[in-house]
Design a protein around this motif. Structure first.
Motif, mmCIF file in Angstrom:
data_model
loop_
_atom_site.group_PDB
_atom_site.id
_atom_site.type_symbol
_atom_site.label_atom_id
_atom_site.label_comp_id
_atom_site.label_asym_id
_atom_site.label_seq_id
_atom_site.Cartn_x
_atom_site.Cartn_y
_atom_site.Cartn_z
ATOM 1 N N LEU A 29 -2.710 9.514 2.805
ATOM 2 C CA LEU A 29 -1.360 9.234 2.330
ATOM 3 C C LEU A 29 -1.165 7.766 1.993
ATOM 4 C CD1 LEU A 29 1.014 11.302 4.657
ATOM 5 C CD2 LEU A 29 0.415 11.780 2.279
ATOM 6 N N ALA A 30 -1.921 6.885 2.668
ATOM 7 C CA ALA A 30 -1.713 5.443 2.543
ATOM 8 C C ALA A 30 -2.717 4.820 1.582
ATOM 9 C CB ALA A 30 -1.818 4.777 3.905
ATOM 10 N N ASP A 31 -2.395 3.621 1.136
ATOM 11 C CA ASP A 31 -3.327 2.849 0.317
ATOM 12 C C ASP A 31 -4.334 2.110 1.183
ATOM 13 O OD1 ASP A 31 -2.171 3.123 -2.536
ATOM 14 O OD2 ASP A 31 -0.425 2.602 -1.313
ATOM 15 N N SER A 32 -3.942 1.774 2.403
ATOM 16 C CA SER A 32 -4.852 1.147 3.360
ATOM 17 C C SER A 32 -4.391 1.488 4.767
ATOM 18 C CB SER A 32 -4.907 -0.378 3.169
ATOM 19 O OG SER A 32 -3.617 -0.961 3.326
ATOM 20 N N VAL A 33 -5.334 1.437 5.696
ATOM 21 C CA VAL A 33 -5.061 1.828 7.087
ATOM 22 C C VAL A 33 -5.764 0.864 8.022
ATOM 23 C CG1 VAL A 33 -5.252 3.660 8.817
ATOM 24 C CG2 VAL A 33 -4.979 4.264 6.408
ATOM 25 N N TYR A 34 -5.059 0.418 9.037
ATOM 26 C CA TYR A 34 -5.675 -0.340 10.131
ATOM 27 C C TYR A 34 -5.767 0.555 11.349
ATOM 28 C CZ TYR A 34 -4.489 -2.571 14.623
ATOM 29 O OH TYR A 34 -4.373 -2.862 15.954
ATOM 30 N N VAL A 35 -6.907 0.504 12.047
ATOM 31 C CA VAL A 35 -7.072 1.236 13.297
ATOM 32 C C VAL A 35 -7.619 0.298 14.367
ATOM 33 C CG1 VAL A 35 -7.364 3.560 12.321
ATOM 34 C CG2 VAL A 35 -9.347 2.042 12.536
ATOM 35 N N SER A 36 -7.291 0.595 15.607
ATOM 36 C CA SER A 36 -7.749 -0.199 16.747
ATOM 37 C C SER A 36 -8.828 0.560 17.502
ATOM 38 C CB SER A 36 -6.574 -0.499 17.683
ATOM 39 O OG SER A 36 -7.044 -1.117 18.874
ATOM 40 N N PHE A 37 -9.725 -0.185 18.137
ATOM 41 C CA PHE A 37 -10.793 0.438 18.908
ATOM 42 C C PHE A 37 -10.568 0.399 20.419
ATOM 43 C CE2 PHE A 37 -13.265 -1.004 15.070
ATOM 44 C CZ PHE A 37 -13.349 0.260 14.513
ATOM 45 N N TYR A 38 -9.560 -0.339 20.879
ATOM 46 C CA TYR A 38 -9.397 -0.443 22.331
ATOM 47 C C TYR A 38 -8.160 0.265 22.875
ATOM 48 C CZ TYR A 38 -5.859 -4.164 21.898
ATOM 49 O OH TYR A 38 -4.724 -4.882 21.609
ATOM 50 N N LYS A 39 -7.158 0.484 22.061
ATOM 51 C CA LYS A 39 -5.921 1.040 22.597
ATOM 52 C C LYS A 39 -6.087 2.483 23.066
ATOM 53 C CE LYS A 39 -2.685 -1.953 20.124
ATOM 54 N NZ LYS A 39 -3.646 -2.920 19.593
ATOM 55 N N SER A 40 -6.689 3.321 22.235
ATOM 56 C CA SER A 40 -6.856 4.734 22.585
ATOM 57 C C SER A 40 -8.306 5.100 22.829
ATOM 58 C CB SER A 40 -6.307 5.633 21.474
ATOM 59 O OG SER A 40 -4.976 5.309 21.165
ATOM 60 N N ALA A 76 8.376 4.995 -1.278
ATOM 61 C CA ALA A 76 7.784 3.673 -1.511
ATOM 62 C C ALA A 76 7.101 3.614 -2.870
ATOM 63 C CB ALA A 76 6.787 3.351 -0.400
ATOM 64 N N ARG A 77 6.405 4.684 -3.216
ATOM 65 C CA ARG A 77 5.705 4.714 -4.506
ATOM 66 C C ARG A 77 6.700 4.707 -5.667
ATOM 67 N NH1 ARG A 77 1.040 7.317 -2.228
ATOM 68 N NH2 ARG A 77 0.020 5.569 -1.149
ATOM 69 N N GLU A 78 7.862 5.323 -5.458
ATOM 70 C CA GLU A 78 8.899 5.282 -6.498
ATOM 71 C C GLU A 78 9.323 3.850 -6.795
ATOM 72 O OE1 GLU A 78 12.125 7.679 -5.144
ATOM 73 O OE2 GLU A 78 10.918 9.515 -5.034
ATOM 74 N N ARG A 79 9.169 2.979 -5.780
ATOM 75 C CA ARG A 79 9.544 1.576 -5.954
ATOM 76 C C ARG A 79 8.329 0.717 -6.318
ATOM 77 N NH1 ARG A 79 14.410 -0.345 -2.166
ATOM 78 N NH2 ARG A 79 13.943 -2.130 -3.515
ATOM 79 N N ASP A 80 7.253 1.377 -6.725
ATOM 80 C CA ASP A 80 6.031 0.680 -7.145
ATOM 81 C C ASP A 80 5.436 -0.171 -6.026
ATOM 82 O OD1 ASP A 80 6.139 1.727 -9.758
ATOM 83 O OD2 ASP A 80 7.554 0.164 -10.357
ATOM 84 N N ALA A 81 5.616 0.267 -4.780
ATOM 85 C CA ALA A 81 5.057 -0.431 -3.634
ATOM 86 C C ALA A 81 3.831 0.313 -3.117
ATOM 87 C CB ALA A 81 6.098 -0.547 -2.524
ATOM 88 N N VAL A 82 2.911 -0.433 -2.546
ATOM 89 C CA VAL A 82 1.780 0.191 -1.869
ATOM 90 C C VAL A 82 2.201 0.524 -0.437
ATOM 91 C CG1 VAL A 82 0.064 -1.005 -3.266
ATOM 92 C CG2 VAL A 82 0.830 -2.019 -1.110
ATOM 93 N N VAL A 83 1.451 1.405 0.200
ATOM 94 C CA VAL A 83 1.766 1.839 1.560
ATOM 95 C C VAL A 83 0.596 1.498 2.479
ATOM 96 C CG1 VAL A 83 2.303 3.795 3.064
ATOM 97 C CG2 VAL A 83 3.237 3.694 0.732
ATOM 98 N N HIS A 84 0.892 0.798 3.554
ATOM 99 C CA HIS A 84 -0.117 0.430 4.554
ATOM 100 C C HIS A 84 0.275 1.027 5.890
ATOM 101 C CE1 HIS A 84 -2.948 -1.947 6.924
ATOM 102 N NE2 HIS A 84 -1.934 -2.250 7.716
ATOM 103 N N PHE A 85 -0.673 1.702 6.533
ATOM 104 C CA PHE A 85 -0.420 2.266 7.859
ATOM 105 C C PHE A 85 -0.927 1.310 8.937
ATOM 106 C CE2 PHE A 85 -0.560 7.077 6.616
ATOM 107 C CZ PHE A 85 0.683 6.941 6.018
ATOM 108 N N ASP A 86 -0.023 0.883 9.815
ATOM 109 C CA ASP A 86 -0.424 0.253 11.075
ATOM 110 C C ASP A 86 -0.810 1.403 11.981
ATOM 111 O OD1 ASP A 86 -0.540 -0.677 13.679
ATOM 112 O OD2 ASP A 86 1.149 -2.051 13.466
ATOM 113 N N GLY A 87 -2.086 1.751 11.965
ATOM 114 C CA GLY A 87 -2.573 2.911 12.718
ATOM 115 C C GLY A 87 -3.299 2.523 13.977
#
Length: 398
Positions: A226-237, A195-206
Motif C-alpha cells: 500500500l505504501a511507497d516506502s516502509v520502515y521496520v524495526s528489528f528490536y521492538k517485536s 493521500a494519492r489524490e493530493r499527489d503525495a507519497v505514502v510512508h509507513f512507520d512500521g
C-alpha cells in the motif's frame, strides 16, 4: 534567605526526592523482573550481556553461515538481511540502518527531493513528534504538518481536508502512543487513496508492522504494498539487538544508502546486530500472530479481573488489542499501581505489570502490557488470580 528563595529551594529538594524515589522504584522493578517466575513478556533486552550473546550464538547458525567473512560497510550478513526484508515485504530493495530515527529521516528527505515539498503530514502522537526532539526539522529540513491529534490513525477525510499541501503522508502502524491502535483495512486503503489524490507519497512507520497481519487479515507483503516506502524495526517485536530497515523502490533505497553514509550510518561492522535481526525474523516473526491472539485472552481476563475485584473504574485499551501490546488504565496516581506491581513481584515472584506507570491525568495512571512467549502459558484464570492479588495491594479507589 527570601521567602521566594526558600520556596524555590524547597521545591528543588522535593523534586530531587521524587526523582530519587522513582529511581529506587525502577531498580526494584528491574530486580523483581529478573527474579520473577511468571511474567507476560520477557524481552531479551532485559537480560544480561552473557545471556544475550549465548542465545545469539546458539541460534545464529540457523540463519547464516558463521564461517563466512564478517561484514564490512554493509556487505555480507548485512546485505543478506536487506535481501530477506525486501523479500518479506515484497519491495525491490531494502537498506539496513542503525536506527529507525535515521531511516525515517532519510526516507522522507529523499521523498521531499522527489516531490519538491518538504512538508510531512503525520499524527500529533507519531514517534517523530513525541520522541525525536524535532529531528525532522532540526536535522533534515523537513516540516511536520499535524493531520490530527485524535487517539486513532488519521481518517481519509482529515487527509483530504488538511489545509496545507504536503509531499508525504507518514502513517505509524500501529500508533503506539494511542494504545498500539490500527485502522481497519478499509480505512487504511481509503487514507492511502486520499493521500494519492493530493499527489503525495505514502510512508509507513512500521516499527511494529510485523504484528499487524492478524488485525488486517493480510500478509506483510499486501500491507507493505500500500505504501511507497516502509520502515521496520528489528528490536521492538523481533527481539533483535537494535537496527532498522528502509524498504521500497530500488532507486529510493540506493539514494537512501548515500544519505545513510552522510548521516554516519554506514558502520564498519554490524554482524552481531544483523545476525540478531535474522534470528528474530526466523524465530519471533512466525510467533507474533500467536502472541496477538493470546493478548486478546489476557486483555479480556484483565477486564474481568478488575470488574470482579470491584474497582470503580478501569480501562483496557483497545478493548480487543489490535496487536500483542495494549494499555491498562487505573484510577490512581502512577506511584500507587507501580508500587503495588513491584511488591506483588517481590512477594509472589509473579510480575503482572512489568512496565512503568505514567500519569494520564489527575488521579489516572496507565501502563503498557506486552504479551510474548513467556505469557502464552497464562490462562484466563491465571490472569484473573494475579489481578485479584494485585488489586489487594492497592488502596481503596475513590
Amino acid at each position: 534567605m527570601s521567602d521566594t528563595a526558600e520556596q524555590d529551594a524547597r521545591r528543588s529538594g522535593e523534586q530531587a526526592g521524587q526523582e530519587s524515589a522513582q529511581e529506587r522504584l525502577r531498580e526494584r522493578r528491574t530486580a523483581a523482573f529478573r527474579r520473577s517466575r511468571r511474567v507476560l513478556s520477557r524481552g531479551g533486552y532485559r537480560t544480561s550481556v552473557r545471556e544475550r550473546l549465548a542465545r545469539l550464538l546458539e541460534a545464529a547458525p540457523e540463519v547464516y553461515d558463521l564461517d563466512e567473512p564478517a561484514d564490512m560497510y554493509g556487505n555480507g550478513v548485512v546485505a543478506a538481511l536487506e535481501e530477506r526484508v525486501a523479500t518479506l515485504l515484497g519491495t525491490e530493495a531494502a537498506a539496513f540502518f542503525p536506527t529507525g530515527t535515521m531511516a525515517q529521516q532519510v526516507a522522507l528527505r529523499c521523498w521531499a527531493g522527489r516531490t519538491g515539498n518538504p512538508a510531512v503530514a503525520l499524527h500529533a502522537l507519531a514517534h517523530p513528534e513525541v520522541h525525536e526532539r524535532h529531528a525532522f526539522s532540526a536535522v533534515s529540513g523537513l516540516r511536520p504538518v499535524r493531520v490530527t491529534d485524535e487517539p486513532r490513525l488519521p481518517t481519509a477525510a482529515e487527509v483530504r481536508d488538511c489545509e496545507e499541501p504536503f509531499g508525504a503522508l507518514m502513517l505509524e502502524l500501529p500508533l503506539r502512543e494511542a494504545g498500539f491502535v490500527l485502522p481497519t483495512w478499509e480505512e487504511l486503503t481509503e487514507v492511502v487513496a486520499a493521500a494519492r489524490e493530493r499527489d503525495a507519497v505514502v510512508h509507513f512507520d512500521g516499527a511494529r508492522l510485523w504484528e499487524t497481519t492478524v488485525h488486517f487479515g493480510r500478509s506483510l507483503e499486501e500491507i507493505a504494498q500500500l505504501a511507497d516506502s516502509v520502515y521496520v524495526s528489528f528490536y521492538k517485536s523481533l527481539d533483535g539487538f537494535s537496527g532498522a530497515a528502509l524498504a521500497g523502490p530500488r532507486t529510493l533505497v540506493e539514494e537512501a544508502k548515500t544519505w545513510r553514509h552522510r548521516y554516519g550510518g554506514t558502520v564498519f561492522q554490524q554482524f552481531p546486530t544483523a545476525l540478531s535481526a535474522l534470528v528474530g525474523l526466523e524465530r519471533e516473526l512466525p510467533r507474533l500472530p500467536e502472541y496477538v491472539r493470546h493478548a486478546r485472552v489476557v486483555a479480556a481476563a484483565l477486564r474481568e479481573g478488575f470488574a470482579d475485584a470491584g474497582l470503580p473504574w478501569t480501562r483496557v485499551h483497545p478493548e480487543e488489542p489490535h496487536t500483542h501490546e495494549f494499555q491498562v488504565w487505573l484510577p490512581y496516581e502512577p506511584d500507587v499501581p507501580a508500587e503495588a506491581a513491584v511488591r506483588q513481584a517481590e512477594e509472589t515472584r509473579t510480575l503482572l505489570f512489568a512496565g512503568g506507570w505514567l500519569r494520564g491525568g489527575p488521579g489516572l495512571a496507565w501502563t503498557e502490557v506486552s504479551v510474548r512467549a513467556a505469557g502464552l502459558d497464562w490462562t484466563a484464570a491465571d490472569v484473573k488470580a494475579a489481578v485479584a492479588d494485585f488489586v489487594a495491594r492497592l488502596p481503596e479507589a475513590r
